[in-house]
Design a protein around this motif. Structure first.
Motif, mmCIF file in Angstrom:
data_model
loop_
_atom_site.group_PDB
_atom_site.id
_atom_site.type_symbol
_atom_site.label_atom_id
_atom_site.label_comp_id
_atom_site.label_asym_id
_atom_site.label_seq_id
_atom_site.Cartn_x
_atom_site.Cartn_y
_atom_site.Cartn_z
ATOM 1 N N THR A 53 32.596 10.070 6.305
ATOM 2 C CA THR A 53 32.708 11.492 6.060
ATOM 3 C C THR A 53 33.235 11.749 4.659
ATOM 4 O O THR A 53 34.068 11.019 4.155
ATOM 5 N N GLU A 54 32.738 12.810 4.050
ATOM 6 C CA GLU A 54 33.192 13.128 2.704
ATOM 7 C C GLU A 54 34.691 13.371 2.691
ATOM 8 O O GLU A 54 35.264 13.955 3.621
ATOM 9 N N VAL A 55 35.331 12.948 1.610
ATOM 10 C CA VAL A 55 36.774 13.117 1.490
ATOM 11 C C VAL A 55 37.165 14.581 1.574
ATOM 12 O O VAL A 55 38.195 14.935 2.130
ATOM 13 N N GLY A 56 36.335 15.482 1.059
ATOM 14 C CA GLY A 56 36.651 16.901 1.103
ATOM 15 C C GLY A 56 36.766 17.428 2.516
ATOM 16 O O GLY A 56 37.499 18.363 2.789
ATOM 17 N N GLN A 57 36.040 16.832 3.474
ATOM 18 C CA GLN A 57 36.107 17.247 4.858
ATOM 19 C C GLN A 57 37.302 16.626 5.566
ATOM 20 O O GLN A 57 37.646 17.036 6.666
ATOM 21 N N ILE A 86 36.954 16.361 -16.964
ATOM 22 C CA ILE A 86 36.853 15.737 -15.651
ATOM 23 C C ILE A 86 37.751 16.450 -14.652
ATOM 24 O O ILE A 86 37.361 16.683 -13.504
ATOM 25 N N GLY A 87 38.955 16.813 -15.076
ATOM 26 C CA GLY A 87 39.879 17.477 -14.164
ATOM 27 C C GLY A 87 39.331 18.783 -13.628
ATOM 28 O O GLY A 87 39.405 19.059 -12.414
ATOM 29 N N SER A 88 38.767 19.610 -14.494
ATOM 30 C CA SER A 88 38.220 20.891 -14.042
ATOM 31 C C SER A 88 37.032 20.678 -13.117
ATOM 32 O O SER A 88 36.847 21.421 -12.144
ATOM 33 N N ALA A 89 36.232 19.650 -13.392
ATOM 34 C CA ALA A 89 35.092 19.349 -12.530
ATOM 35 C C ALA A 89 35.553 18.859 -11.160
ATOM 36 O O ALA A 89 34.940 19.181 -10.135
ATOM 37 N N LEU A 90 36.630 18.084 -11.121
ATOM 38 C CA LEU A 90 37.178 17.633 -9.841
ATOM 39 C C LEU A 90 37.681 18.809 -9.015
ATOM 40 O O LEU A 90 37.453 18.872 -7.796
ATOM 41 N N ASN A 117 30.823 11.512 -8.400
ATOM 42 C CA ASN A 117 30.875 10.054 -8.313
ATOM 43 C C ASN A 117 32.258 9.571 -7.884
ATOM 44 O O ASN A 117 32.390 8.719 -6.997
ATOM 45 N N LEU A 118 33.283 10.098 -8.536
ATOM 46 C CA LEU A 118 34.649 9.646 -8.261
ATOM 47 C C LEU A 118 35.070 9.988 -6.838
ATOM 48 O O LEU A 118 35.708 9.169 -6.154
ATOM 49 N N LEU A 119 34.728 11.176 -6.373
ATOM 50 C CA LEU A 119 35.105 11.544 -5.012
ATOM 51 C C LEU A 119 34.338 10.728 -3.977
ATOM 52 O O LEU A 119 34.881 10.390 -2.921
ATOM 53 N N ARG A 158 35.126 6.139 0.296
ATOM 54 C CA ARG A 158 34.870 4.841 0.920
ATOM 55 C C ARG A 158 36.081 3.914 0.914
ATOM 56 O O ARG A 158 36.039 2.855 1.542
ATOM 57 N N LEU A 159 37.123 4.277 0.174
ATOM 58 C CA LEU A 159 38.249 3.362 0.028
ATOM 59 C C LEU A 159 39.168 3.403 1.245
ATOM 60 O O LEU A 159 39.352 4.439 1.878
#
Length: 244
Positions: free
Chosen positions: A2-6, A20-24, A218-220, A225-226
């Motif tokens: 499951t996606e980390v955001g969920q 990168i920070g604003s995109a995250l 990509n980073l999320l 998966r970690l």
């Protein structure tokens, strides 16, 4: 997986005014994370609707402590440190030779890339929950890998990221004693089209430059998966482990 955001209810991104920070921040909001804090020295110009600005300044630890208090009493499921510098404003750029090393400049790079994240960890690792999965991630760089160093140069930047990698390993070990499900990692985002990399983009091979929004996704996906077994290591944007 499951996606980390969920999986998250509350997340914070430091360096939220950077590329990168604003995109995250935007990606976490888009994923439906309940509360997303955008930590920056000044309010980001493009703060996504629903994100909450929290002020912090790496030159003032008291603002970092205040930022921790501002997030409220509920635990944070995810903290990402996306702040940092490659070269200092008004200077020539990363040193190409040991002859170019200057104590003041090196100290400043180490402060921003290593000591700053260490102070953030000091105040925010205690906010991670102990009863479920939680993530602390800091943006590092492949050039901070000692074993991968083949060409040298960029002394202050490499040293600051190598030191950051060591801190990540230290914190992962310490966290594992009290936060059994925690993941503490360093992330290599690749070469991203931001102000940080702009002076060094001219000779990049075709396709090597990544847009900030894509880098954030990509980073999320990597963080998705970690597991705790991965804690204490560095992973690149594709999910491959980078040896320290």
């Amino acid at each position: 997986m499951t996606e980390v955001g969920q999986q998250l209810d509350r997340a914070i991104v430091f360096g939220a005014s950077g590329g990168i920070g604003s995109a995250l921040v935007a990606e976490l909001v888009a994923r439906g994370v309940g509360t997303v804090f955008a930590a920056a020295r000044t309010r980001p110009a493009a703060l996504p609707k629903g994100a909450i600005w929290v002020r912090f300044d790496l030159d003032n630890e008291r603002t970092i402590a205040a930022a921790a208090q501002a997030t409220g009493s509920m635990p944070l499921d995810c903290a990402i440190v996306a702040s940092g510098v490659l070269s200092l404003e008004g200077r020539a750029g990363p040193e190409r030779s040991y002859k170019q090393v200057e104590s003041e400049a090196m100290a400043r790079v180490l402060h921003l890339n290593t000591i700053g994240p260490a102070l953030i960890a000091k105040h925010f690792l205690p906010l991670l929950p102990r009863d479920r999965r939680a993530v602390f991630a800091a943006l590092s760089a492949r050039v901070g890998s000692i074993s991968d160093n083949r060409i040298g140069g960029w002394h202050s930047y490499r040293a600051s990221k190598a030191a950051l990698n060591m801190l990540v390993r230290n914190y992962a070990i310490e966290l594992s004693r009290t936060h059994k499900q925690a993941v503490c990692v360093a992330l290599h985002p690749g070469t991203v089209d931001t102000a940080l990399s702009q002076p060094f983009q001219a000779n990049l091979p075709e396709g090597q430059l990544t847009a900030p929004a894509e880098a954030a996704r990509n980073l999320l996906r990597v963080l998705d998966r970690l597991t705790p077994e991965d804690s204490g290591n560095m992973f690149d944007w594709a999910g491959e482990r980078v040896e320290f």
